[in-house]
Design a protein around this motif. Structure first.
Motif, short mmCIF file in Angstrom:
data_model
loop_
_atom_site.label_atom_id
_atom_site.label_comp_id
_atom_site.label_asym_id
_atom_site.label_seq_id
_atom_site.Cartn_x
_atom_site.Cartn_y
_atom_site.Cartn_z
N THR A 1 7.64 -2.73 -7.55
CA THR A 1 8.29 -3.38 -8.71
C THR A 1 8.57 -4.67 -8.34
OG1 THR A 1 9.06 -1.35 -9.71
CG2 THR A 1 10.27 -3.32 -10.38
N THR A 2 9.21 -4.91 -7.08
CA THR A 2 9.54 -6.15 -6.45
C THR A 2 8.33 -7.22 -6.46
OG1 THR A 2 11.70 -5.13 -5.25
CG2 THR A 2 10.55 -7.28 -4.50
N TYR A 3 7.16 -6.60 -5.73
CA TYR A 3 6.05 -7.29 -5.53
C TYR A 3 5.34 -7.95 -6.74
CZ TYR A 3 0.90 -7.85 -5.52
OH TYR A 3 -0.17 -8.14 -5.77
N TYR A 4 5.36 -6.98 -8.12
CA TYR A 4 5.01 -7.53 -9.30
C TYR A 4 6.02 -8.63 -9.77
CZ TYR A 4 1.02 -4.56 -9.72
OH TYR A 4 -0.10 -3.70 -9.51
N ASP A 5 7.49 -8.49 -9.72
CA ASP A 5 8.34 -9.48 -10.18
C ASP A 5 8.23 -10.65 -9.47
OD1 ASP A 5 10.57 -10.19 -11.66
OD2 ASP A 5 11.98 -9.72 -10.18
N LEU A 6 7.99 -10.87 -7.81
CA LEU A 6 8.06 -11.84 -7.52
C LEU A 6 6.69 -12.65 -7.28
CD1 LEU A 6 10.10 -10.88 -4.35
CD2 LEU A 6 10.88 -12.23 -6.50
N ARG A 7 5.42 -12.06 -7.87
CA ARG A 7 4.20 -12.95 -7.90
C ARG A 7 4.10 -14.07 -8.46
NH1 ARG A 7 -0.25 -8.39 -9.65
NH2 ARG A 7 -1.76 -10.56 -9.82
N ASP A 8 3.58 -15.09 -8.06
CA ASP A 8 3.60 -16.37 -8.76
C ASP A 8 2.55 -16.26 -9.96
OD1 ASP A 8 4.66 -17.35 -6.47
OD2 ASP A 8 2.85 -17.61 -5.33
N SER A 9 1.70 -15.56 -9.95
CA SER A 9 0.90 -15.48 -11.19
C SER A 9 0.85 -14.12 -11.92
CB SER A 9 -0.52 -15.99 -11.14
OG SER A 9 -1.04 -15.11 -10.29
N ASN A 10 0.59 -13.89 -13.05
CA ASN A 10 0.46 -12.64 -13.62
C ASN A 10 1.79 -11.65 -13.36
OD1 ASN A 10 -0.65 -10.81 -15.19
ND2 ASN A 10 -2.28 -9.94 -13.34
N ARG A 11 2.78 -12.43 -13.71
CA ARG A 11 4.02 -11.56 -13.38
C ARG A 11 4.13 -10.24 -14.48
NH1 ARG A 11 8.95 -15.62 -11.80
NH2 ARG A 11 9.84 -13.26 -11.66
N ARG A 12 4.71 -9.21 -14.14
CA ARG A 12 5.02 -8.06 -14.80
C ARG A 12 6.06 -7.27 -14.02
NH1 ARG A 12 -0.90 -5.61 -13.72
NH2 ARG A 12 -0.46 -4.01 -12.38
N ILE A 13 6.58 -6.66 -15.01
CA ILE A 13 7.56 -5.46 -14.38
C ILE A 13 6.72 -4.38 -14.55
CG2 ILE A 13 9.65 -4.37 -14.42
CD1 ILE A 13 9.93 -7.13 -13.84
N ASP A 14 6.56 -3.64 -13.09
CA ASP A 14 5.83 -2.28 -12.95
C ASP A 14 5.91 -1.68 -11.86
OD1 ASP A 14 3.79 -0.64 -13.91
OD2 ASP A 14 2.22 -2.03 -13.90
N SER A 15 5.75 -0.29 -11.68
CA SER A 15 5.69 0.44 -10.50
C SER A 15 4.65 1.36 -10.48
CB SER A 15 7.04 1.28 -10.57
OG SER A 15 6.91 2.25 -11.63
N PHE A 16 4.38 1.92 -9.19
CA PHE A 16 3.38 2.57 -9.07
C PHE A 16 3.08 3.85 -9.92
CE2 PHE A 16 1.28 6.37 -6.77
CZ PHE A 16 0.13 6.10 -6.78
N THR A 17 4.48 4.58 -10.18
CA THR A 17 4.32 5.85 -10.76
C THR A 17 4.36 5.46 -12.26
OG1 THR A 17 6.76 5.86 -10.86
CG2 THR A 17 5.59 7.30 -9.25
N ARG B 1 0.85 -1.20 0.04
CA ARG B 1 0.00 0.01 0.07
C ARG B 1 0.88 1.36 -0.03
NH1 ARG B 1 -3.50 -2.77 -1.99
NH2 ARG B 1 -4.75 -4.00 -0.86
N LEU B 2 0.34 2.25 -0.53
CA LEU B 2 0.93 3.60 -0.61
C LEU B 2 1.47 4.02 0.95
CD1 LEU B 2 -0.97 5.93 -2.92
CD2 LEU B 2 1.48 5.47 -2.88
N PRO B 3 2.59 4.40 1.21
CA PRO B 3 3.03 5.02 2.44
C PRO B 3 1.93 6.07 2.97
CG PRO B 3 4.70 5.23 1.18
CD PRO B 3 3.55 4.74 0.01
N LEU B 4 1.51 5.93 4.47
CA LEU B 4 0.61 6.71 4.91
C LEU B 4 0.69 8.21 4.85
CD1 LEU B 4 0.03 4.97 8.46
CD2 LEU B 4 -1.67 5.03 6.40
N GLN B 5 1.69 8.83 4.53
CA GLN B 5 2.02 10.14 4.22
C GLN B 5 1.30 10.53 2.74
OE1 GLN B 5 6.38 9.36 3.62
NE2 GLN B 5 6.48 10.90 2.26
N PHE B 6 1.05 9.77 2.09
CA PHE B 6 0.32 9.91 0.77
C PHE B 6 -1.14 9.74 0.86
CE2 PHE B 6 4.67 9.21 -0.65
CZ PHE B 6 4.99 10.35 -1.18
N THR B 7 -1.73 9.05 1.95
CA THR B 7 -3.13 8.77 1.97
C THR B 7 -3.67 9.19 3.19
OG1 THR B 7 -2.55 6.50 3.07
CG2 THR B 7 -2.65 6.57 0.70
#
Length: 196
Positions: A148-164, A119-125
């Motif tokens: 990016t690490t979260y998406y890269d390590l997913r078991d399914s639907n892997r993709r390289i992505d970031s929030f921005t 989740r986004l850090p609290l300072q942004f929400t």
């Protein structure tokens, strides 16, 4: 047949395959019918204010069902894509005027234990006193790395992505989608008629 069509409209392969499918619908038709049967006119049923109140109630119902599902050790997949093709979804669900689908939820026994999305850090929400308008996108670098690490390590639907990258991606660029028809479809459903 209907679940198959909903699966196509939502572009989600797991919709209706196993478990139960719920579509959460703003319903002001019932209120109109109550008023009519008791000799009243429609009153404010068609206003944006009343639509937003009904939307809030629908979202609260969705969250309550999500909590109940999790309390029973079941899993669910939120379906924000029910409005990707609003006219077709309204036809598929055979909804009367003064109703509108908001969210879907596929519920079932999970076949995997997915990682929790960071989740986004609290300072942004969360803000105290006033909204924090002054932030620098550079403050999101650490969060981007985590996503990016979260998406890269997913078991399914892997993709390289970031929030921005998601925020600056095609979804928010200027191109027309069926979702741009939402105000028109809301008006056809006789909702938000005071909103032009």
């Amino acid at each position: 047949m209907r679940k198959k069509k909903i699966r196509e409209l939502c572009n989600q392969k797991y919709v209706g395959a196993e478990g139960d499918l719920f579509i959460f619908v703003v319903d002001l038709y019932r209120n109109q019918q109550i008023r009519k049967q008791l000799g009243k006119d429609d009153g404010r049923v068609h206003t944006t204010d009343i639509f937003f109140q009904a939307m809030e109630d629908t979202l609260l119902a969705y969250q309550n069902v999500a909590n109940a599902v999790e309390s029973m050790d079941l899993g669910y997949v939120p379906l924000g894509t029910v409005n990707d093709h609003p006219l077709e979804m309204l036809k598929t669900l055979d909804l009367p005027k003064l109703t509108f689908p908001v969210l879907g939820m596929q519920v079932g026994v999970p076949d995997q234990k997915p990682q929790l999305k960071p989740r986004l850090p609290l300072q942004f929400t969360c803000f105290e006193g006033k909204y924090n308008k002054d932030f620098d996108v550079k403050e999101l670098r650490d969060y981007d790395k985590v996503v990016t690490t979260y998406y890269d390590l997913r078991d399914s639907n892997r993709r390289i992505d970031s929030f921005t990258k998601q925020i600056t991606g095609a979804k928010l660029d200027n191109h027309k989608t069926d979702r741009d028809e939402l105000p028109e479809e809301l008006h056809k459903q006789e909702l938000c008629l005071d909103w032009k």
